[in-house]
Scaffold this active site. Sequence first.
Site, short mmCIF file in Angstrom:
data_model
loop_
_atom_site.label_atom_id
_atom_site.label_comp_id
_atom_site.label_asym_id
_atom_site.label_seq_id
_atom_site.Cartn_x
_atom_site.Cartn_y
_atom_site.Cartn_z
N LYS A 20 0.82 -1.21 0.00
CA LYS A 20 0.00 0.00 0.00
C LYS A 20 0.86 1.27 0.00
O LYS A 20 2.06 1.21 0.28
CB LYS A 20 -0.94 -0.05 1.21
CG LYS A 20 -1.98 -1.18 1.15
CD LYS A 20 -2.84 -1.20 2.40
CE LYS A 20 -3.97 -2.20 2.32
NZ LYS A 20 -4.81 -2.17 3.55
N TYR A 60 -12.66 -2.83 -3.23
CA TYR A 60 -13.22 -2.77 -1.86
C TYR A 60 -14.74 -2.69 -1.88
O TYR A 60 -15.34 -2.04 -1.03
CB TYR A 60 -12.64 -1.57 -1.12
CG TYR A 60 -11.22 -1.77 -0.60
CD1 TYR A 60 -10.86 -2.91 0.12
CD2 TYR A 60 -10.25 -0.78 -0.77
CE1 TYR A 60 -9.57 -3.08 0.62
CE2 TYR A 60 -8.95 -0.94 -0.26
CZ TYR A 60 -8.63 -2.09 0.43
OH TYR A 60 -7.37 -2.26 0.93
N PHE A 68 -15.51 4.34 7.40
CA PHE A 68 -14.10 4.67 7.13
C PHE A 68 -13.75 4.62 5.65
O PHE A 68 -12.61 4.90 5.27
CB PHE A 68 -13.15 3.75 7.93
CG PHE A 68 -13.28 2.28 7.63
CD1 PHE A 68 -12.69 1.72 6.50
CD2 PHE A 68 -14.00 1.44 8.48
CE1 PHE A 68 -12.80 0.37 6.22
CE2 PHE A 68 -14.11 0.08 8.21
CZ PHE A 68 -13.51 -0.46 7.06
N ASN A 123 -1.95 0.08 7.22
CA ASN A 123 -1.47 -1.26 7.58
C ASN A 123 -0.65 -1.98 6.51
O ASN A 123 -0.60 -3.19 6.45
CB ASN A 123 -2.61 -2.12 8.13
CG ASN A 123 -3.71 -2.34 7.10
OD1 ASN A 123 -3.59 -1.91 5.96
ND2 ASN A 123 -4.76 -3.03 7.51
N HIS A 126 -2.12 -5.40 1.52
CA HIS A 126 -3.39 -6.10 1.31
C HIS A 126 -3.06 -7.50 0.83
O HIS A 126 -2.12 -7.68 0.06
CB HIS A 126 -4.24 -5.40 0.25
CG HIS A 126 -5.37 -6.26 -0.24
ND1 HIS A 126 -6.57 -6.34 0.42
CD2 HIS A 126 -5.46 -7.11 -1.31
CE1 HIS A 126 -7.37 -7.20 -0.22
NE2 HIS A 126 -6.71 -7.68 -1.27
N GLU A 137 -10.00 -10.44 -7.57
CA GLU A 137 -9.14 -9.27 -7.37
C GLU A 137 -8.00 -9.20 -8.40
O GLU A 137 -7.67 -8.12 -8.89
CB GLU A 137 -8.55 -9.29 -5.95
CG GLU A 137 -9.60 -9.04 -4.88
CD GLU A 137 -9.05 -9.04 -3.46
OE1 GLU A 137 -9.80 -8.68 -2.54
OE2 GLU A 137 -7.86 -9.38 -3.27
P1 IDP Z 1 -7.92 -6.90 5.52
O1 IDP Z 1 -7.16 -5.86 4.75
O2 IDP Z 1 -7.12 -7.42 6.70
O3 IDP Z 1 -8.47 -8.01 4.66
P2 IDP Z 1 -10.61 -5.68 5.67
O4 IDP Z 1 -11.56 -5.82 6.82
O5 IDP Z 1 -10.96 -6.32 4.37
O6 IDP Z 1 -9.18 -6.18 6.20
O7 IDP Z 1 -10.38 -4.13 5.46
C1 IDP Z 1 -9.72 -3.66 4.32
C2 IDP Z 1 -8.86 -2.49 4.68
O8 IDP Z 1 -9.68 -1.42 5.11
C3 IDP Z 1 -7.90 -2.72 5.85
O9 IDP Z 1 -6.72 -3.38 5.48
C4 IDP Z 1 -7.63 -1.30 6.28
O10 IDP Z 1 -6.70 -0.65 5.39
C5 IDP Z 1 -8.99 -0.65 6.09
N1 IDP Z 1 -9.76 -0.67 7.34
C6 IDP Z 1 -10.45 -1.69 7.87
N2 IDP Z 1 -11.03 -1.36 9.02
C7 IDP Z 1 -10.70 -0.05 9.23
C8 IDP Z 1 -11.01 0.90 10.26
O11 IDP Z 1 -11.71 0.62 11.23
N3 IDP Z 1 -10.48 2.14 10.10
C9 IDP Z 1 -9.71 2.51 9.04
N4 IDP Z 1 -9.40 1.64 8.06
C10 IDP Z 1 -9.88 0.38 8.15
#
Ligand code: IDP
Length: 161
Positions: A20, A60, A68, A123, A126, A137
């Site tokens: 990312k 997404y 968010f 984070n 992905h 994807e």
């Molecule tokens: P993943 O990336 O671990 O599969 P997902 O629940 O699919 O997790 O969420 C996708 C992405 O959305 C996360 O990696 C993160 O970048 C963002 N995200 C998820 N939950 C939050 C949140 O509560 N606040 C801000 N960003 C979030």
Amino acid sequence: WLCGVLAPPELQEKTLVLVKPDAVQRRLVGNVIQRFERRGFKLVAMKLLQADQGLLDKHYQQLRQKPFYPALLAYMTSGPLVAMVWEGYNVVRSTRAMVGDTDSAAAAAGTIRGDFSMHVSRNVVHASDSVETARREIGFWFQRDELVAWESGDQDYTYGP
Ligand code: IDP
């Protein structure tokens, strides 16, 4: 020579990994790649690109109603990212384990997020969450001819005969 290229189907599972924009800015691209290489997975596609909203809306689509989502979109379009396709035995499950929990604070030490990230909103990576999701994807991020089938010279040492 083509016979060598055709690994058994269970070794051809594929997953999408995105490094990312935060990780590109923080010069972590090589580090992420190294982890998958070192594990033994095979890189079959890779590119640096600036993602746009249309692509991210598809990628997404399950998250578009989340509060968010606008912030996620701003983050994911804030700079270039690196999209990769990795191949290998159980690559989807192994990659999710290597990436770690979505919430950086919950991500185990030794995982990519556990080692390199501080917060769920930044984070680092992905990774697709199922084989079916990965197939979809990869189709969003790559043209079919951008995936390269190549013979991995260490296959016997990685998987056995
Ligand atoms: P993943 O990336 O671990 O599969 P997902 O629940 O699919 O997790 O969420 C996708 C992405 O959305 C996360 O990696 C993160 O970048 C963002 N995200 C998820 N939950 C939050 C949140 O509560 N606040 C801000 N960003 C979030």
